[in-house]
Design an enzyme around this catalytic site. Structure first.
Site, mmCIF file in Angstrom:
data_model
loop_
_atom_site.group_PDB
_atom_site.id
_atom_site.type_symbol
_atom_site.label_atom_id
_atom_site.label_comp_id
_atom_site.label_asym_id
_atom_site.label_seq_id
_atom_site.Cartn_x
_atom_site.Cartn_y
_atom_site.Cartn_z
ATOM 1 C CD GLU A 97 2.325 -4.448 -0.066
ATOM 2 O OE1 GLU A 97 1.328 -5.110 -0.381
ATOM 3 O OE2 GLU A 97 2.993 -4.676 0.962
ATOM 4 C CE1 TYR A 127 -6.933 1.163 -2.146
ATOM 5 C CE2 TYR A 127 -4.952 1.531 -3.424
ATOM 6 C CZ TYR A 127 -6.051 0.748 -3.119
ATOM 7 O OH TYR A 127 -6.272 -0.421 -3.782
#
Length: 183
Positions: A110, A122
């Site tokens: 998250e 990411y």
């Protein structure tokens, strides 16, 4: 070139981890929390440092929990003054390599929806947006974006890791870093 060392945590890094946590994450985990992570066979804790003695050698850290076939990345932090130099990429690469060693199939995490630098990192590693957790962060009420990367167990994944490693080393060299992994 300044040498960077990526290695697993030991109890000697706990205080530095808490200090970095306060600086980067607002005090997410306590000393006891890091101690529990270090003792858990399901946690993988890595840190980046420079090989000199004294304060300031602890530059970044990352952690994941091995839950069934998943590496749930719980934190990734780099000292603010060293961000943007490829250290986060080196940590993420190290965590993914550890996940492959553990024969995990996917990675999840998250991230605050207000953290574009982390989101870009990411996505650079192939993570894809999988969902949103409304009001996930209690301190601000911000949403968390859920990212997912599958296929870690596939035969071709080590080739992807090798390609990412070349890119990470290139980025680090641009900032006069040379990475040595002790993992």
């Amino acid at each position: 070139m300044q040498e960077l060392i990526l290695q697993p945590f030991s109890t000697a890094q706990l205080e530095a981890a808490v200090n970095l946590d306060r600086a980067c994450l607002g005090g997410l985990w306590t000393l006891d929390g890091y101690q529990r992570e270090l003792e858990s066979p399901n946690s993988e804790l890595l840190y980046l440092s420079v090989p000199v003695v004294g304060e300031g050698t602890f530059l970044g850290m990352g952690c994941f929990w091995a839950i069934l076939e998943e590496a749930h990345i719980t934190l990734l932090a780099v000292r603010p003054e060293f961000q943007g130099q490829g250290l986060g990429q080196a940590l993420l690469l190290g965590l993914l390599k550890k996940a492959v060693e553990r024969k995990l199939e996917r990675a999840t995490l998250e991230v605050r929806d207000s953290n574009p630098r982390a989101i870009t990192l990411y996505e650079k590693f192939g993570f894809q947006l999988a969902g949103r957790r409304k009001g996930y962060y209690q301190d601000t009420g911000e949403d968390a974006l859920i990212f997912w990367l599958g296929g870690l167990h596939r035969e071709e994944f080590p080739q992807r890791l090798a390609q990412w490693e070349e890119k990470v080393e290139e980025k680090l060299h641009q900032h006069s870093w040379r990475l040595r992994s002790l993992c």
